[in-house]
Design an enzyme around this catalytic site. Structure first.
Site, PDB file in Angstrom:
ATOM      1  N   ASP A  43      -0.279   5.000   0.881  1.00 47.42           N
ATOM      2  CA  ASP A  43      -0.561   6.041   1.874  1.00 47.42           C
ATOM      3  C   ASP A  43      -0.484   5.520   3.302  1.00 47.42           C
ATOM      4  O   ASP A  43      -1.116   4.518   3.641  1.00 47.42           O
ATOM      5  CB  ASP A  43      -1.950   6.635   1.623  1.00 47.42           C
ATOM      6  N   ASP A  91       0.861  -1.174   0.000  1.00 43.38           N
ATOM      7  CA  ASP A  91       0.000   0.000   0.000  1.00 43.38           C
ATOM      8  C   ASP A  91       0.905   1.235   0.000  1.00 43.38           C
ATOM      9  O   ASP A  91       2.082   1.152   0.358  1.00 43.38           O
ATOM     10  CB  ASP A  91      -0.892  -0.045   1.252  1.00 43.38           C
TER      11      ASP A  91
END
Length: 219
Positions: A9, A7
């Site tokens: 963020d 991922d």
């Protein structure tokens, strides 16, 4: 070789690229300042697991409607260099490099728009970029999205689409995320990791004996 799914963020970078992008757009006078408060209210719902991602994307993409892809690519590349590069966690870079040395397939997968994720995938030397796709007509952005949104279960669906035909796709795979919104992905991989996890994910990681990684910016 195994999949290594990261991922973006709050996992590889400190902060949320979409929120930072809106602030950047406002500072460049490319978006109205009053969008920030509404976007933050939507992000609060995200952290509660209640966000309507279609609604969020339609709202935040408004300033891009009618712009060309070339214009956007230029602006988002500058944004990545000027704002996001300094927010990359060194431990995240080290983990990416570890997987690279193993010969693993590196995937940056995010529920942010492709205009924000693609420059970071290039910067990080990832093999693949999976993000929310932006719609366009006759070379102009419409301000809408297209295809399956890479959000929650959509992340798993997009990986299945990207590597269609690989029967052993998830075998030995690794996943890294901070958010309980990524539980479908973390449950799909063989080796889930909670990175700087939100309280809900930290608890689930502890219950399942998933490794918890707390990364920090230097200094």
């Amino acid at each position: 070789m195994a999949l290594a799914l990261f991922d973006l963020d709050e996992t590889l970078i400190a902060g949320d690229s979409a929120s930072l992008w809106l602030e950047y757009m406002v500072a460049q006078e490319l978006a109205p300042a009053d969008m920030i408060a509404e976007e933050q209210a939507m992000m609060s719902l995200y952290h509660q697991g209640k966000m309507d991602m279609h609604q969020y994307m339609a709202f935040t993409l408004q300033p891009l409607a009618g712009k060309t892809r070339q214009w956007l690519d230029s602006l988002s590349t500058r944004f990545a260099e000027q704002v996001l590069r300094a927010r990359i966690y060194p431990e995240g870079l080290a983990r990416i490099e570890w997987h690279r040395k193993q010969g693993d397939e590196l995937v940056l997968i995010s529920a942010s728009g492709e205009h924000l994720v693609a420059p970071m995938a290039r910067m990080l030397g990832m093999d693949h970029c999976v993000a929310i796709l932006l719609d366009e007509e006759e070379g102009m952005l419409t301000g809408q999205t297209r295809g399956t949104l890479s959000f929650r279960e959509g992340k798993v669906a997009r990986i299945d689409q990207l590597f269609a035909g690989d029967d052993n796709l998830w075998q030995g795979s690794f996943g890294y995320s901070d958010s309980h919104n990524d539980l479908p992905l973390l449950r799909a991989v063989s080796h889930p990791h909670a990175v700087n996890p939100a309280p809900g994910l930290r608890q689930i990681a502890a219950e399942h004996d998933w490794p918890t990684l707390d990364w920090q910016l230097n200094g």
